[in-house]
Design an enzyme around this catalytic site. Sequence first.
Site, PDB file in Angstrom:
ATOM      1  N   HIS A 137      11.996  19.675  24.707  1.00 25.26           N
ATOM      2  CA  HIS A 137      10.949  19.271  23.780  1.00 25.26           C
ATOM      3  C   HIS A 137      11.052  20.112  22.496  1.00 25.26           C
ATOM      4  CE1 HIS A 137       7.000  18.640  22.070  1.00 25.26           C
ATOM      5  NE2 HIS A 137       6.870  17.587  22.862  1.00 25.26           N
TER       6      HIS A 137
ATOM      7  N   ARG B 135      10.670  14.453  21.717  1.00 21.47           N
ATOM      8  CA  ARG B 135      11.626  14.327  22.825  1.00 21.47           C
ATOM      9  C   ARG B 135      12.190  12.909  22.855  1.00 21.47           C
ATOM     10  NH1 ARG B 135       7.427  13.961  27.783  1.00 21.47           N
ATOM     11  NH2 ARG B 135       5.550  13.903  26.510  1.00 21.47           N
TER      12      ARG B 135
ATOM     13  N   LYS C 237      10.480   9.143  22.521  1.00 20.27           N
ATOM     14  CA  LYS C 237       9.051   9.237  22.195  1.00 20.27           C
ATOM     15  C   LYS C 237       8.835   8.910  20.712  1.00 20.27           C
ATOM     16  CE  LYS C 237       6.223  10.022  24.546  1.00 20.27           C
ATOM     17  NZ  LYS C 237       5.295  10.808  25.336  1.00 20.27           N
TER      18      LYS C 237
ATOM     19  N   ASP D 112       6.340  11.972  15.033  1.00 18.01           N
ATOM     20  CA  ASP D 112       5.039  12.610  14.771  1.00 18.01           C
ATOM     21  C   ASP D 112       5.260  13.658  13.668  1.00 18.01           C
ATOM     22  OD1 ASP D 112       2.978  14.536  14.867  1.00 18.01           O
ATOM     23  OD2 ASP D 112       2.728  14.408  17.031  1.00 18.01           O
TER      24      ASP D 112
ATOM     25  N   CYS E 184       4.052  16.522  12.991  1.00 19.80           N
ATOM     26  CA  CYS E 184       4.137  17.956  13.300  1.00 19.80           C
ATOM     27  C   CYS E 184       5.556  18.383  13.668  1.00 19.80           C
ATOM     28  CB  CYS E 184       3.144  18.367  14.388  1.00 19.80           C
ATOM     29  SG  CYS E 184       3.488  17.721  16.027  1.00 19.80           S
ATOM     30  N   TYR E 185       6.359  17.434  14.185  1.00 14.25           N
ATOM     31  CA  TYR E 185       7.749  17.793  14.533  1.00 14.25           C
ATOM     32  C   TYR E 185       8.614  18.000  13.294  1.00 14.25           C
ATOM     33  CZ  TYR E 185       6.134  16.497  19.136  1.00 14.25           C
ATOM     34  OH  TYR E 185       5.411  16.420  20.294  1.00 14.25           O
TER      35      TYR E 185
ATOM     36  N   ASP F 278      -0.495  13.103  12.198  1.00 14.50           N
ATOM     37  CA  ASP F 278       0.653  12.772  13.044  1.00 14.50           C
ATOM     38  C   ASP F 278       1.378  11.531  12.490  1.00 14.50           C
ATOM     39  OD1 ASP F 278       1.887  11.196  15.060  1.00 14.50           O
ATOM     40  OD2 ASP F 278       0.531  11.809  16.648  1.00 14.50           O
TER      41      ASP F 278
ATOM     42  N   ASP G   7      -5.890  16.424  10.837  1.00 10.42           N
ATOM     43  CA  ASP G   7      -6.461  17.621  11.482  1.00 10.42           C
ATOM     44  C   ASP G   7      -5.724  18.838  10.937  1.00 10.42           C
ATOM     45  OD1 ASP G   7      -4.140  18.263  13.249  1.00 10.42           O
ATOM     46  OD2 ASP G   7      -4.636  16.347  14.155  1.00 10.42           O
TER      47      ASP G   7
ATOM     48  N   HIS H 289      -1.978  19.388  12.266  1.00 13.82           N
ATOM     49  CA  HIS H 289      -0.952  18.549  11.634  1.00 13.82           C
ATOM     50  C   HIS H 289      -0.800  18.874  10.149  1.00 13.82           C
ATOM     51  CE1 HIS H 289      -1.166  16.291  15.408  1.00 13.82           C
ATOM     52  NE2 HIS H 289       0.112  16.082  15.137  1.00 13.82           N
TER      53      HIS H 289
END
Length: 429
Positions: free
Chosen positions: A219, A262, A265, A268, A270-271, A360, A367, A370
């Site tokens: 991850h 991952r 998926k 997003d 934040c990645y 995201d 938020d 993020h």
Amino acid sequence: MEAQVSKKLTLTQQCQRMVEYEVARIYDFFLRAPRSAQEFMLELQRESHIEYLTNGLNHLGPSFRVLDANRPWICYWILHSIALLGDSVDAELETRAIDFLNRCQDPDGGYGGGPGQLPHLATTYAAVNSLVTLGSHIALSSINRHKLYTFLLKTKQPSGGFRMHDQGEIDVRACYTAISVASILNILDDELVQNVGNYILSCQTFEGGIAGEPGSEAHGGYTFCGLATMILINEVHRLDLRSLVEWVVFRQAGLECGFQGRTNKLVDGCYSFWQGGVCSLLQRLSLDIDEQSVQPDAQEVGSSFDGLSTGAGTSQKVNFNDIGYEFIKKRPSSQPLFNSLALQQYILLCAQVPEGGLRDKPGKPKDYYHTCYCLSGLSLCQYSMSMEDSPPVPRAVTGPYSNLLEPIHPLYNVVFERSIEALDFFRGK
Ligand SMILES: CC(C)=CCC/C(C)=C/CC/C(C)=C/COP(=O)(O)OP(=O)(O)O
Ligand SMILES: [Zn+2]
């Protein structure tokens, strides 16, 4: 019958379709818009973000019950985002933040999620990074390093891993948060480092990424933590860096070119930091990766990255506390491992909420978490093609050049200048 069954979509696939639809709508609108509207869409809404963040910090008093065990995190996400945006909080807010974090500091060392709460490694990392970001003498000297070291030793496990808190979980996050704070505070020593490398190594999976604990799935969040830890303890050569590169480059996915955490998926925002951070660290390790390519056994021998010790086969005593300085002197390879311009477009068009805050993906609310990690990722992108000490060239920055954020130290994720000031401050201790 068979055909019908195969047409059924899993929940992830259904979500994927909805996101694809929404993203296609945004990009379609963008591509058809007149130039002035396109320019506006790609503009970082700096003032709106600062207002959203400052409001959040002002409401972090005792009545702030949401995420009650996470308040040092909220401080870090907000303070770091404000610093990335090139701004700072006023003196009164700074004093209140230092005072609040001090009340989260346990008399026996470490920081809890709120005053009087059990000390925890994650909130300790968040508190230390917040104080480093504030950067004043009062902020830095409020940290009780001796007690903190004792707390870190209590969380240390014989397997090499760390426990998040007394009787808490042992995982790669715990290793990173413990090693990161010890490194920036100049208290990292052989005892803390003992066997950490073996633990992280046991979490690298067949895919090449790193899982939270042995036997789990690779991850992005844990991969960042595992890779940064291995660099900070000078054992990064022990990872299979080639398979790590192969894993991470395929995590930039979808029509929108954001990062997923991952395999299979959803993308997003934040990645952008967790996976973008892995790419940025690997970009500075290109010589070590080349060495593994020509000499696959380099993993086994005691080589470590240049600038700190000699080449393969020799083991030279390293001062762990120099690594934070030395690593950033390493010349990155000139090209990023990911499509930086496409990722910046994803962050600005899909993750940015023009009224303030980042998220995201379209359809999700903004938020602080993020906002922090989308901005950290955006900063990494903007500097991903620039050489040491030189500002990014305009073509490296998507949107107007005024979108440029402050650079970060990729091992700690605090604004670069503050990280160096903190390293200097604690070096003298
Ligand atoms: C410094 C520190 C404390 C780092 C934490 C790193 C981090 C973000 C770890 C990720 C945790 C995790 C398994 C999320 C999966 O969530 P999910 O299943 O909702 O998301 P996904 O579908 O994107 O995998
Ligand atoms: Zn996220």
